[in-house]
Scaffold this motif. Structure first.
Motif, PDB file in Angstrom:
ATOM      1  N   ALA A  61       6.985  -5.292   5.200  1.00 53.39           N
ATOM      2  CA  ALA A  61       8.305  -5.901   5.380  1.00 53.39           C
ATOM      3  C   ALA A  61       8.256  -7.309   4.784  1.00 53.39           C
ATOM      4  O   ALA A  61       7.172  -7.880   4.618  1.00 53.39           O
ATOM      5  N   PRO A  62       9.413  -7.897   4.455  1.00 52.94           N
ATOM      6  CA  PRO A  62       9.419  -9.178   3.741  1.00 52.94           C
ATOM      7  C   PRO A  62       9.137 -10.391   4.613  1.00 52.94           C
ATOM      8  O   PRO A  62       9.582 -10.474   5.755  1.00 52.94           O
ATOM      9  N   LEU A  63       8.349 -11.308   4.038  1.00 55.09           N
ATOM     10  CA  LEU A  63       8.248 -12.679   4.533  1.00 55.09           C
ATOM     11  C   LEU A  63       9.115 -13.490   3.580  1.00 55.09           C
ATOM     12  O   LEU A  63       8.775 -13.658   2.413  1.00 55.09           O
ATOM     13  N   TRP A  64      10.230 -13.997   4.086  1.00 49.86           N
ATOM     14  CA  TRP A  64      11.277 -14.508   3.210  1.00 49.86           C
ATOM     15  C   TRP A  64      10.900 -15.819   2.526  1.00 49.86           C
ATOM     16  O   TRP A  64      10.209 -16.661   3.097  1.00 49.86           O
ATOM     17  N   GLY A  65      11.382 -15.958   1.304  1.00 45.52           N
ATOM     18  CA  GLY A  65      11.196 -17.178   0.538  1.00 45.52           C
ATOM     19  C   GLY A  65      12.086 -17.161  -0.687  1.00 45.52           C
ATOM     20  O   GLY A  65      12.987 -16.319  -0.806  1.00 45.52           O
ATOM     21  N   ARG A  77       4.156  -8.437   4.368  1.00 47.54           N
ATOM     22  CA  ARG A  77       3.227  -8.305   5.498  1.00 47.54           C
ATOM     23  C   ARG A  77       3.314  -6.868   5.991  1.00 47.54           C
ATOM     24  O   ARG A  77       4.421  -6.291   6.036  1.00 47.54           O
ATOM     25  N   PRO A  78       2.190  -6.248   6.359  1.00 52.43           N
ATOM     26  CA  PRO A  78       2.232  -4.855   6.817  1.00 52.43           C
ATOM     27  C   PRO A  78       3.175  -4.644   7.995  1.00 52.43           C
ATOM     28  O   PRO A  78       3.265  -5.485   8.899  1.00 52.43           O
ATOM     29  N   LEU A  79       3.868  -3.525   7.972  1.00 54.08           N
ATOM     30  CA  LEU A  79       4.782  -3.161   9.065  1.00 54.08           C
ATOM     31  C   LEU A  79       4.033  -2.881  10.353  1.00 54.08           C
ATOM     32  O   LEU A  79       4.466  -3.260  11.439  1.00 54.08           O
ATOM     33  N   LEU A  80       2.923  -2.173  10.233  1.00 56.44           N
ATOM     34  CA  LEU A  80       2.150  -1.772  11.406  1.00 56.44           C
ATOM     35  C   LEU A  80       0.809  -2.492  11.448  1.00 56.44           C
ATOM     36  O   LEU A  80       0.251  -2.855  10.412  1.00 56.44           O
ATOM     37  N   LEU A  81       0.320  -2.680  12.652  1.00 55.85           N
ATOM     38  CA  LEU A  81      -0.980  -3.286  12.893  1.00 55.85           C
ATOM     39  C   LEU A  81      -1.883  -2.246  13.538  1.00 55.85           C
ATOM     40  O   LEU A  81      -1.555  -1.715  14.611  1.00 55.85           O
TER      41      LEU A  81
END
Length: 345
Positions: free
Chosen positions: A260-264, A302-306
């Motif tokens: 999913a996005p880490l916005w910038g 960043r990964p959706l799942l951990l």
């Protein structure tokens, strides 16, 4: 910040396995929450930086960094660490002090309640924020109300949990996200550390919103055309230009994972259906998106799942369980715990 300026930022993100059926106590004692930092590289044994392997119980990382600077008679800015560690816990982490051309201070005489300096090693580089591979956790949960429900949940979380940023990042009632908004609207924040906290909170909130939506829409393991997938081994990512059996196999085998996005600043790195989906979820947060871009952050993923590594659980008695697992840098143990228990009343 006035009440009129505040916005509601719900922290009620979706559960992957449903709301936990068992309650329990987390961090009842500092000794119940153990974290050991793993840098992922060896220190050189020589250089301008004095690295300290420190155990702290019930102490704040920033406060300790200032105390170490004072003891070594150096500016506070010359002390760094890879990551903030919980105050309410028993944690081991590295600090680095820039002391070029000077004799290493005798840290055996350093005294602070709850603090032990376990090792002193010289290194040729500063330990920067985020410069660690991950953390080992050992956590005791007490007063478990439903052992069988928790045992089921313990099996489920080993397959992965939503990779949410922890609630502590957002502050009480989402205060830090509101503070970021106020900053984007012109409020001056002179403290660089606070500015960083607010920017991280706003960016993390957008990430959590996308993850929560994908959980709700049952899209947390099902790829969309244009999804950005990340190689688990090296964290590089690429958009899916087609959906085929090979993609499904690589996702299932954990060679790659959905993100999913880490916005910038700049365009979303996803495309096609995924880009449309992510843009739609984040459309109510245009002001945050613009503020993050103007403050120099770049588009990342960043990964959706951990998926916790080396996971184990041991029942100490009928109502007490001890967990152990390893998480990559930047991931939260609370993301695991929120799927296991709800707070005991």
């Amino acid at each position: 910040m006035t009440e009129e300026e505040k916005q509601i930022f719900s922290l009620d993100f979706n559960y992957l396995y449903g709301e936990p059926q068992s309650s329990g106590l987390f961090k009842h004692l500092c000794e119940d929450f153990n974290v050991e930092e793993h840098l992922g590289f060896e220190l050189t044994g020589e250089g301008e930086h004095v690295c300290l392997w420190v155990q702290k119980v019930g102490e704040n990382t920033q406060y300790l960094a200032r105390a170490l600077a004072k003891f070594a008679a150096i500016p506070a800015k010359n002390v760094s660490y890879a990551g903030l560690k919980d105050r309410q816990g028993d944690t081991k982490q590295w600090f680095s002090l820039h002391i070029p051309g000077k004799i290493t201070p005798d840290f055996s005489t350093f005294e602070s309640p709850g603090v032990k300096i376990l090792k002193v090693v010289r290194h040729n580089k500063k330990i920067k924020t985020g410069a660690l591979a991950g953390n080992f956790f050992s956590i005791v949960l007490r007063d478990i109300s439903d052992k069988s429900a928790l045992e089921k949940a313990l099996l489920q979380v080993q397959g992965g949990v939503p990779n949410y940023y922890g609630a502590q990042r957002f502050g009480f009632d989402g205060y830090n996200v509101n503070a970021a908004l106020a900053m984007f609207r012109g409020r001056k924040i002179k403290d660089r550390f606070k500015r960083g906290i607010y920017l991280s909170a706003a960016r993390s909130y957008l990430f959590n919103r996308v993850v929560s939506a994908r959980i709700k829409d049952n899209l947390y393991v099902k790829p969309m055309l244009g999804d950005c997938v990340q190689f688990v081994a090296n964290r590089s990512f690429f958009p899916l230009t087609e959906l085929d059996a090979q993609t499904e196999h690589r996702l299932h085998s954990r060679e790659v994972c959905l993100t999913a996005p880490l916005w910038g600043a700049g365009e979303l790195t996803s495309s096609d259906n995924a880009k449309e989906y992510e843009s739609g979820i984040l459309s109510p947060y245009r002001e945050i998106q613009e503020g993050l871009a103007k403050n120099g952050l770049k588009q990342e993923r960043r990964p959706l799942l951990l998926v916790p590594e080396k996971f184990s659980s041991t029942w100490l008695d009928e109502n007490t369980v001890k967990l152990a697992f390893y998480l990559p840098s930047g991931c939260y143990a609370t993301s695991i715990l929120r799927e296991l228990i709800k707070a005991a009343e």
